[in-house]
Design a protein around this motif. Sequence first.
Motif, PDB file in Angstrom:
ATOM      1  N   TYR A 146      84.564  -6.640  37.249  1.00 26.32           N
ATOM      2  CA  TYR A 146      84.006  -5.431  36.641  1.00 26.32           C
ATOM      3  C   TYR A 146      83.512  -4.487  37.737  1.00 26.32           C
ATOM      4  CZ  TYR A 146      79.400  -7.644  37.344  1.00 26.32           C
ATOM      5  OH  TYR A 146      78.289  -8.240  37.892  1.00 26.32           O
ATOM      6  N   GLU A 147      83.558  -3.195  37.453  1.00 28.04           N
ATOM      7  CA  GLU A 147      83.174  -2.193  38.448  1.00 28.04           C
ATOM      8  C   GLU A 147      81.655  -2.131  38.631  1.00 28.04           C
ATOM      9  OE1 GLU A 147      85.046   1.414  37.135  1.00 28.04           O
ATOM     10  OE2 GLU A 147      86.931   0.367  36.734  1.00 28.04           O
ATOM     11  N   PHE A 148      80.921  -2.210  37.532  1.00 32.20           N
ATOM     12  CA  PHE A 148      79.465  -2.249  37.570  1.00 32.20           C
ATOM     13  C   PHE A 148      78.962  -2.605  36.185  1.00 32.20           C
ATOM     14  CE2 PHE A 148      80.729   2.054  36.603  1.00 32.20           C
ATOM     15  CZ  PHE A 148      79.883   2.454  35.599  1.00 32.20           C
ATOM     16  N   THR A 149      77.669  -2.852  36.067  1.00 35.51           N
ATOM     17  CA  THR A 149      77.062  -3.119  34.763  1.00 35.51           C
ATOM     18  C   THR A 149      75.611  -2.683  34.813  1.00 35.51           C
ATOM     19  OG1 THR A 149      76.590  -4.812  33.087  1.00 35.51           O
ATOM     20  CG2 THR A 149      76.403  -5.479  35.397  1.00 35.51           C
ATOM     21  N   PHE A 150      75.047  -2.349  33.661  1.00 35.73           N
ATOM     22  CA  PHE A 150      73.622  -2.048  33.571  1.00 35.73           C
ATOM     23  C   PHE A 150      73.190  -2.289  32.140  1.00 35.73           C
ATOM     24  CE2 PHE A 150      75.880   2.023  33.075  1.00 35.73           C
ATOM     25  CZ  PHE A 150      75.431   2.439  31.838  1.00 35.73           C
ATOM     26  N   TYR A 151      71.890  -2.501  31.968  1.00 32.25           N
ATOM     27  CA  TYR A 151      71.348  -2.805  30.646  1.00 32.25           C
ATOM     28  C   TYR A 151      71.320  -1.554  29.784  1.00 32.25           C
ATOM     29  CZ  TYR A 151      68.266  -4.607  27.008  1.00 32.25           C
ATOM     30  OH  TYR A 151      67.749  -4.992  25.807  1.00 32.25           O
ATOM     31  N   THR A 152      71.835  -1.669  28.567  1.00 34.57           N
ATOM     32  CA  THR A 152      71.798  -0.558  27.627  1.00 34.57           C
ATOM     33  C   THR A 152      71.978  -1.081  26.210  1.00 34.57           C
ATOM     34  OG1 THR A 152      72.862   1.505  26.901  1.00 34.57           O
ATOM     35  CG2 THR A 152      74.271  -0.120  27.982  1.00 34.57           C
ATOM     36  N   GLY A 153      71.109  -0.677  25.300  1.00 38.07           N
ATOM     37  CA  GLY A 153      71.255  -1.016  23.898  1.00 38.07           C
ATOM     38  C   GLY A 153      71.294  -2.503  23.609  1.00 38.07           C
ATOM     39  N   GLY A 154      70.487  -3.301  24.319  1.00 35.23           N
ATOM     40  CA  GLY A 154      70.413  -4.719  24.036  1.00 35.23           C
ATOM     41  C   GLY A 154      71.416  -5.584  24.760  1.00 35.23           C
ATOM     42  N   SER A 156      74.303  -5.816  28.518  1.00 33.55           N
ATOM     43  CA  SER A 156      74.796  -5.253  29.781  1.00 33.55           C
ATOM     44  C   SER A 156      76.323  -5.278  29.749  1.00 33.55           C
ATOM     45  CB  SER A 156      74.290  -6.078  30.976  1.00 33.55           C
ATOM     46  OG  SER A 156      72.898  -5.999  31.084  1.00 33.55           O
ATOM     47  N   PRO A 157      76.954  -4.199  29.329  1.00 31.82           N
ATOM     48  CA  PRO A 157      78.427  -4.185  29.277  1.00 31.82           C
ATOM     49  C   PRO A 157      79.022  -4.277  30.680  1.00 31.82           C
ATOM     50  CG  PRO A 157      77.468  -2.373  27.997  1.00 31.82           C
ATOM     51  CD  PRO A 157      76.372  -2.943  28.835  1.00 31.82           C
ATOM     52  N   SER A 168      79.906 -12.275  24.816  1.00 32.61           N
ATOM     53  CA  SER A 168      79.100 -13.071  23.891  1.00 32.61           C
ATOM     54  C   SER A 168      77.734 -13.427  24.468  1.00 32.61           C
ATOM     55  CB  SER A 168      79.859 -14.350  23.513  1.00 32.61           C
ATOM     56  OG  SER A 168      80.220 -15.093  24.680  1.00 32.61           O
ATOM     57  N   GLU A 169      77.627 -13.521  25.790  1.00 30.16           N
ATOM     58  CA  GLU A 169      76.352 -13.819  26.425  1.00 30.16           C
ATOM     59  C   GLU A 169      75.517 -12.562  26.677  1.00 30.16           C
ATOM     60  OE1 GLU A 169      75.043 -16.658  26.964  1.00 30.16           O
ATOM     61  OE2 GLU A 169      76.736 -17.965  26.482  1.00 30.16           O
ATOM     62  N   ARG A 170      75.975 -11.428  26.168  1.00 23.86           N
ATOM     63  CA  ARG A 170      75.302 -10.135  26.309  1.00 23.86           C
ATOM     64  C   ARG A 170      75.233  -9.638  27.749  1.00 23.86           C
ATOM     65  NH1 ARG A 170      76.548 -10.391  21.925  1.00 23.86           N
ATOM     66  NH2 ARG A 170      75.405  -9.910  20.018  1.00 23.86           N
ATOM     67  N   ALA A 171      75.969 -10.279  28.645  1.00 25.74           N
ATOM     68  CA  ALA A 171      76.042  -9.854  30.047  1.00 25.74           C
ATOM     69  C   ALA A 171      77.231 -10.553  30.682  1.00 25.74           C
ATOM     70  CB  ALA A 171      74.765 -10.198  30.799  1.00 25.74           C
ATOM     71  N   SER A 180      73.820  -8.425  35.432  1.00 26.51           N
ATOM     72  CA  SER A 180      74.655  -9.590  35.164  1.00 26.51           C
ATOM     73  C   SER A 180      73.791 -10.851  35.167  1.00 26.51           C
ATOM     74  CB  SER A 180      75.765  -9.705  36.202  1.00 26.51           C
ATOM     75  OG  SER A 180      75.222  -9.868  37.500  1.00 26.51           O
ATOM     76  N   ASP A 181      74.432 -12.023  34.974  1.00 29.85           N
ATOM     77  CA  ASP A 181      73.709 -13.291  34.906  1.00 29.85           C
ATOM     78  C   ASP A 181      74.493 -14.338  35.678  1.00 29.85           C
ATOM     79  OD1 ASP A 181      72.428 -15.656  34.256  1.00 29.85           O
ATOM     80  OD2 ASP A 181      72.103 -15.113  32.163  1.00 29.85           O
ATOM     81  N   SER A 182      73.882 -14.905  36.718  1.00 28.40           N
ATOM     82  CA  SER A 182      74.582 -15.880  37.558  1.00 28.40           C
ATOM     83  C   SER A 182      74.678 -17.256  36.922  1.00 28.40           C
ATOM     84  CB  SER A 182      73.865 -15.997  38.916  1.00 28.40           C
ATOM     85  OG  SER A 182      72.521 -16.411  38.730  1.00 28.40           O
ATOM     86  N   SER A 183      73.972 -17.497  35.816  1.00 28.65           N
ATOM     87  CA  SER A 183      74.011 -18.802  35.160  1.00 28.65           C
ATOM     88  C   SER A 183      75.093 -18.901  34.089  1.00 28.65           C
ATOM     89  CB  SER A 183      72.646 -19.109  34.534  1.00 28.65           C
ATOM     90  OG  SER A 183      72.366 -18.219  33.459  1.00 28.65           O
ATOM     91  N   ILE A 184      75.781 -17.809  33.825  1.00 29.20           N
ATOM     92  CA  ILE A 184      76.800 -17.782  32.772  1.00 29.20           C
ATOM     93  C   ILE A 184      78.087 -18.448  33.251  1.00 29.20           C
ATOM     94  CG2 ILE A 184      78.312 -16.211  31.469  1.00 29.20           C
ATOM     95  CD1 ILE A 184      75.985 -14.278  31.293  1.00 29.20           C
TER      96      ILE A 184
END
Length: 407
Positions: A146-154, A156-157, A168-171, A180-184
């Motif tokens: 992915y190019e980037f991500t940020f939190y928005t509307g519940g 992080s797309p 499905s993990e919302r990030a 993002s989430d390193s545990s996913i």
Amino acid sequence: MKKLWFMPFLILLLIMTACSNDTENNETASEESSEESSEEKNIENREKDDADTADTENQEESEAGQSEEESEPADDTEEDKTGEQTAADQADQSDSSSDLMFDLNSPEVQAQLLGTSAGNDEGTFEQDFITEGMTQTEVEELYGPYEFTFYTGGASPAFHGNLGVVYSERAPYGPGDDGSDSSINPDENYVEYVWYFAHITEEELINALGQPDQYDDGSRSMNGLPHYVYEGEGEDGRYFITGASTYNSPEGERIGLIKREIFDEDPKEQASSDNGERYFEDYYTEGFPIELTEEDDYFTYDTLRNFIFKTYLDSLADYYNDENDDVLSILEGNALDKIQFNKASGNFADHQNYPGTTVSVQQISEREYQITVNRTYSHATSNGQETSQVTYTVLDTNGMLKITDYE
């Protein structure tokens, strides 16, 4: 006479002795010569053997060197092949990434964002490249990280081209310092929604879609940045509301996600006729309510707190004091009915707000929140300053916040 007789015998004996000595000397010389010759021969043989051995070793080293020289191009070739393969994979991903670019000016894209004749009722952006059910691993094997991500509307797309992918993990799986989430586990992180991501300026948005029907300068949006709303009735008699949010990019403010919702009835009329019951249906309700804390979810917590204490209560005072009616644009249903009734009564004139505190924040559905506050105020019929605990129900309508009820 005896002496004369003995003399010949003595001479003969001397001659024989001399001959014997010569023979022995000759034999000794011969043996010594033979030994010397043999020794020289052995030396010569050893030197020859050493020379042969050296030649053999030189030949083996030469052959080994030649073999290494012959093998080195093979290694280089293998590295070249690996490099060429990596470059080819990157080129393939680059070519594939171009499939994820969708021009907002094209009729096909606009048909999915405005009107009711194309796309789906949920408002997700339909295309054949990144689809529901794919894993993050599968997506990135085809189109790269992915190019980037940020939190928005519940959530992080994960942004790829003109697509915002909600997993499905919302990030997305990632380093964890960018939303993002390193545990996913990316093999178990599935695509749930795909939204249209514009990444254009406000001017480019208006040139493509026209002037919005509603505009918010950021006072009512979830991230405090401008928000644009397009709404209307489609040819099939259904209604649509399309929200375009703004985000901060390295180049400045840019239009981010654009989402459309479709309704069978006019959502404004429905909200009033339902006597305050929210008409907007949630995509996801399982697992709620969720208690939000300032430490765990500062973004949402702070956004809702500022919305109530700064945007809503300040606008409410202006409305009660006959300065403007801006507050009506952020009210729906029960909340709208109550505020209009209060204004008509005249009891809330000379309205004044004072600092208050936040008691709790809950998320009760995918896009609905309840925030409880202690608010302090005074008005024409109050006994000076009064403090009341009020719980507001706040709805996120495609990035714009509205109050649907309070108690």
